[in-house]
Design an enzyme around this catalytic site. Structure first.
Site, PDB file in Angstrom:
ATOM      1  N   LYS A 274      52.967 -61.231  99.416  1.00 50.13           N
ATOM      2  CA  LYS A 274      52.334 -60.282  99.668  1.00 50.13           C
ATOM      3  C   LYS A 274      50.564 -60.852  99.035  1.00 50.13           C
ATOM      4  O   LYS A 274      50.460 -61.774  98.657  1.00 50.13           O
ATOM      5  CB  LYS A 274      52.287 -59.234  98.804  1.00 50.13           C
ATOM      6  CG  LYS A 274      51.676 -57.813  99.778  1.00 50.13           C
ATOM      7  CD  LYS A 274      53.001 -56.815 100.351  1.00 50.13           C
ATOM      8  CE  LYS A 274      51.884 -55.817 100.998  1.00 50.13           C
ATOM      9  NZ  LYS A 274      52.796 -55.111 101.794  1.00 50.13           N
TER      10      LYS A 274
ATOM     11  N   ASP B  27      47.840 -53.977 105.243  1.00 52.28           N
ATOM     12  CA  ASP B  27      48.463 -53.063 104.795  1.00 52.28           C
ATOM     13  C   ASP B  27      47.356 -52.396 104.267  1.00 52.28           C
ATOM     14  O   ASP B  27      46.366 -51.702 104.803  1.00 52.28           O
ATOM     15  CB  ASP B  27      48.726 -54.288 103.677  1.00 52.28           C
ATOM     16  CG  ASP B  27      49.360 -53.358 102.123  1.00 52.28           C
ATOM     17  OD1 ASP B  27      51.221 -52.655 102.679  1.00 52.28           O
ATOM     18  OD2 ASP B  27      49.378 -52.355 101.314  1.00 52.28           O
TER      19      ASP B  27
HETATM   20  P1  NDP Z   1      46.021 -47.177 105.372  1.00 54.76           P
HETATM   21  O1  NDP Z   1      44.779 -48.312 104.645  1.00 54.76           O
HETATM   22  O2  NDP Z   1      46.061 -47.736 107.137  1.00 54.76           O
HETATM   23  O3  NDP Z   1      46.605 -45.763 104.606  1.00 54.76           O
HETATM   24  C1  NDP Z   1      46.307 -45.643 103.176  1.00 54.76           C
HETATM   25  C2  NDP Z   1      46.080 -43.928 103.175  1.00 54.76           C
HETATM   26  O4  NDP Z   1      46.911 -43.364 102.051  1.00 54.76           O
HETATM   27  C3  NDP Z   1      44.885 -43.816 103.277  1.00 54.76           C
HETATM   28  O5  NDP Z   1      45.186 -42.077 103.955  1.00 54.76           O
HETATM   29  C4  NDP Z   1      44.328 -42.967 102.287  1.00 54.76           C
HETATM   30  O6  NDP Z   1      43.434 -42.788 101.548  1.00 54.76           O
HETATM   31  C5  NDP Z   1      45.842 -43.324 101.518  1.00 54.76           C
HETATM   32  N1  NDP Z   1      45.671 -44.016 100.267  1.00 54.76           N
HETATM   33  C6  NDP Z   1      45.787 -44.999  99.454  1.00 54.76           C
HETATM   34  N2  NDP Z   1      45.349 -45.165  98.163  1.00 54.76           N
HETATM   35  C7  NDP Z   1      45.473 -44.246  97.892  1.00 54.76           C
HETATM   36  C8  NDP Z   1      45.365 -44.083  96.507  1.00 54.76           C
HETATM   37  N3  NDP Z   1      45.212 -44.491  95.405  1.00 54.76           N
HETATM   38  N4  NDP Z   1      45.887 -42.381  95.991  1.00 54.76           N
HETATM   39  C9  NDP Z   1      45.910 -41.602  97.165  1.00 54.76           C
HETATM   40  N5  NDP Z   1      45.587 -41.426  98.440  1.00 54.76           N
HETATM   41  C10 NDP Z   1      45.617 -43.062  99.129  1.00 54.76           C
HETATM   42  O7  NDP Z   1      47.420 -48.300 105.183  1.00 54.76           O
HETATM   43  P2  NDP Z   1      48.772 -48.229 105.528  1.00 54.76           P
HETATM   44  O8  NDP Z   1      48.850 -46.726 105.909  1.00 54.76           O
HETATM   45  O9  NDP Z   1      48.655 -49.070 106.284  1.00 54.76           O
HETATM   46  O10 NDP Z   1      49.613 -48.006 103.971  1.00 54.76           O
HETATM   47  C11 NDP Z   1      50.472 -46.951 103.180  1.00 54.76           C
HETATM   48  C12 NDP Z   1      51.471 -47.338 102.934  1.00 54.76           C
HETATM   49  O11 NDP Z   1      51.959 -48.243 103.380  1.00 54.76           O
HETATM   50  C13 NDP Z   1      51.073 -47.968 101.541  1.00 54.76           C
HETATM   51  O12 NDP Z   1      52.431 -48.129 101.245  1.00 54.76           O
HETATM   52  C14 NDP Z   1      51.441 -49.730 102.458  1.00 54.76           C
HETATM   53  O13 NDP Z   1      51.980 -50.318 102.119  1.00 54.76           O
HETATM   54  C15 NDP Z   1      52.377 -49.311 103.754  1.00 54.76           C
HETATM   55  N6  NDP Z   1      52.848 -50.002 104.498  1.00 54.76           N
HETATM   56  C16 NDP Z   1      52.290 -50.438 105.826  1.00 54.76           C
HETATM   57  C17 NDP Z   1      53.144 -50.588 107.151  1.00 54.76           C
HETATM   58  C18 NDP Z   1      51.723 -51.328 108.048  1.00 54.76           C
HETATM   59  O14 NDP Z   1      52.071 -51.796 108.275  1.00 54.76           O
HETATM   60  N7  NDP Z   1      50.383 -50.328 107.378  1.00 54.76           N
HETATM   61  C19 NDP Z   1      54.207 -51.662 106.826  1.00 54.76           C
HETATM   62  C20 NDP Z   1      54.931 -50.981 105.369  1.00 54.76           C
HETATM   63  C21 NDP Z   1      54.664 -50.177 104.200  1.00 54.76           C
HETATM   64  P3  NDP Z   1      41.792 -43.038 102.157  1.00 54.76           P
HETATM   65  O15 NDP Z   1      41.786 -42.711 103.673  1.00 54.76           O
HETATM   66  O16 NDP Z   1      40.591 -41.847 101.435  1.00 54.76           O
HETATM   67  O17 NDP Z   1      41.639 -43.958 101.839  1.00 54.76           O
HETATM   68  O1  2IT Z   2      54.278 -53.734 103.657  1.00 56.54           O
HETATM   69  C1  2IT Z   2      54.709 -53.807 104.653  1.00 56.54           C
HETATM   70  O2  2IT Z   2      55.486 -54.250 105.217  1.00 56.54           O
HETATM   71  C2  2IT Z   2      53.590 -54.167 105.165  1.00 56.54           C
HETATM   72  N1  2IT Z   2      52.559 -54.141 104.528  1.00 56.54           N
HETATM   73  C3  2IT Z   2      53.914 -55.524 106.763  1.00 56.54           C
HETATM   74  C4  2IT Z   2      53.584 -56.413 106.504  1.00 56.54           C
HETATM   75  C5  2IT Z   2      53.283 -57.000 107.628  1.00 56.54           C
HETATM   76  O3  2IT Z   2      53.384 -58.457 108.069  1.00 56.54           O
HETATM   77  O4  2IT Z   2      53.518 -56.872 109.080  1.00 56.54           O
END
Ligand code: NDP
Ligand code: 2IT
Length: 448
Positions: free
Chosen positions: A126, A166
């Site tokens: 990561k 992420d």
């Molecule tokens: P994005 O940046 O696309 O979206 C994150 C969302 O969460 C936004 O709506 C953001 O608000 C909100 N957010 C972020 N930080 C905070 C905080 N500290 N307090 C409150 N709200 C918060 O990220 P992802 O959707 O990609 O990721 C969301 C989660 O999923 C994370 O935990 C990530 O690690 C996990 N994840 C992501 C994957 C991926 O493929 N993208 C795969 C597996 C897990 P705002 O719009 O205001 O920024």
């Molecule tokens: O938390 C996760 O699994 C991710 N942000 C996706 C990682 C990836 O390599 O697609």
């Protein structure tokens, strides 16, 4: 003292300033106790737990860039290469002001087990930075991404370490980073996933985490004689994972009535309008206040500390899709009081340890992020496969592989829990199933 307790004590001493990392390690090692007890002599002799809780290596570097006023800004960049026993390091890059080494280590540690669960050959890593993309111009984002990749490019490669998106890192950021990698290294290779479709990206990668979450949830409900059809769902977050979780939940006949961002949350009893949400978050990069302004049925609530936010809304299924520790014990009590039947984590570690225990004790079906959100990284691995064979698969092909993977993950974690006498404990099942494969590979490869 048991082997698990001994290692936990050492890990706590060595990483006392990294609460999220300690939380992740405690959850995993605690739930692995039956496996460790059954193999204690072998694992102890080979220092399996000491090795799996210490990253292979960690890079911390300065990221200087110039803002639109001509001012030089400095951020801190990270890449933690945690474990490559079963494949090249694989995991996202988080861009958020809260990022520090402990957060990247917790995410990298989780990624080892998650990636193992996907059934595909990828190790755990990561990275990220404390850079805040909010309010930055496209040029500033590019300047940051180029500087970040200038350093990161020394440590990664298609067969070495393959970063992805992420929080705060989406297609735009991956594009700028890919361009800079190509320029520095002079090779066009699958060094990042989540790329644009015209330069090696995979169809369905954008949707994969959210869709995968629902495929797994649906399979679990099916095995308990239920389905998504007609269910009321609360989602938190409004980013990549949340948006496509909402879309798939609707396609499955459920109604999602909430979403949130870092400043507030929406209750929309008519069901979240995904197209509107996409326009606001993916195109305009705006606040959820705009959603409420555009939609009569929606209520906007400003985020207030100590309030339950989306978890105060009555629902059958809760899908936390924002960030770590966003669902605490008080939220869990509220969800249980309102009759929730399942909680599946789209985000990484969104539920605190005591909230998880409370939900499980109250017979709520609970699936942690390592299993429930593995569809994203699984589809990243499918993107790597397509890059290697220089072919692109159709959306249907990738989506159908994703469905198979998520269904397989559910059955593997269910079986692992049953094998160790903790039927229905999908947290333990996921940790055990993920761990078993990595340990076999570590033992086979000797002391390294
Ligand atoms: P994005 O940046 O696309 O979206 C994150 C969302 O969460 C936004 O709506 C953001 O608000 C909100 N957010 C972020 N930080 C905070 C905080 N500290 N307090 C409150 N709200 C918060 O990220 P992802 O959707 O990609 O990721 C969301 C989660 O999923 C994370 O935990 C990530 O690690 C996990 N994840 C992501 C994957 C991926 O493929 N993208 C795969 C597996 C897990 P705002 O719009 O205001 O920024
Ligand atoms: O938390 C996760 O699994 C991710 N942000 C996706 C990682 C990836 O390599 O697609």
């Amino acid at each position: 003292m048991s082997y698990v307790d001994e290692v936990l004590e050492v890990v706590q001493k060595k990483n006392a300033d990294q609460p999220e990392f300690l939380q992740a390690v405690t959850e995993v090692l605690d739930s692995l106790r039956p496996v460790i007890d059954a193999n204690e002599e072998l694992y102890r002799k080979n220092a399996i737990l000491e090795r799996i809780t210490e990253p292979d290596r960690q890079f911390i570097f300065r990221v200087p860039w110039v803002d639109d006023k001509g001012q030089v800004q400095v951020n801190r960049g990270f890449r933690v290469q945690f474990n490559n026993a079963i494949g090249p390091y694989k995991g996202g890059l988080r861009l958020h002001p809260s990022v520090n080494l402990g957060i990247i280590k917790f995410l990298g540690f989780e990624q080892i087990f998650k990636n193992s669960l996907t059934t595909l050959p990828i190790g755990g890593g990561k990275g990220g930075s404390d850079f805040d993309p909010k309010g930055k111009s496209d040029r500033e984002i590019m300047a940051f991404c180029q500087s970040f990749m200038t350093e990161l490019s020394k440590y990664i490669g298609a067969d070495v370490d393959v970063p992805a998106g992420d929080i705060g890192t989406g297609a735009r950021e991956i594009g700028f980073m890919f361009g800079q990698y190509k320029r520095i290294r002079g090779t066009f290779e699958g060094v990042l996933t989540g790329k644009g479709l015209t330069y090696g990206g995979s169809l369905a990668r954008t949707e994969a985490t959210g869709y995968g979450l629902l495929y797994l949830t649906q399979e679990m409900l099916k095995c308990h004689g239920q389905s998504m059809e007609g269910k009321t769902v609360c989602v938190s977050g409004a980013g990549n994972v949340a948006i496509y979780a909402i879309q798939k939940a609707h396609q499955m006949g459920a109604k999602v009535v909430t979403c949130s961002d870092s400043t507030g949350w929406i209750y929309d009893p008519e069901g979240i309008d995904v197209e509107l949400l996409k326009e606001i978050k993916e195109v305009k990069r705006a606040r959820l206040t705009e959603y409420a302004a555009a939609r009569k049925s929606a209520e906007y609530h400003e985020k207030k500390n100590g309030e339950h936010g989306v978890w105060s809304v009555k629902c059958d299924i809760a899908l936390p899709c924002a960030t770590q520790n966003e669902l605490d014990i008080e939220d869990a009590k509220m969800l249980v009081a309102n009759g929730v039947i399942a909680v599946c984590e789209g985000a990484n570690m969104p539920t605190t340890l005591d909230a998880t225990k409370y939900l499980q004790q109250n017979k709520v079906m609970f699936v942690g992020g390592k299993a429930a959100n593995a569809g994203g990284v699984a589809t990243s691995a499918l993107e790597m496969s397509q890059n290697s064979e220089r072919l692109s698969w159709t959306f249907e092909e990738v989506d159908s592989k994703l469905q198979d993977i998520m269904i397989t993950i559910y059955h593997n974690i269910d079986d692992a829990a049953k094998r160790y006498g903790v039927e229905g404990d999908y947290v333990a099942g996921a940790n055990i199933a993920g761990f078993e494969k990595v340990v076999v590979a570590m033992l086979a490869q000797g002391v390294c």
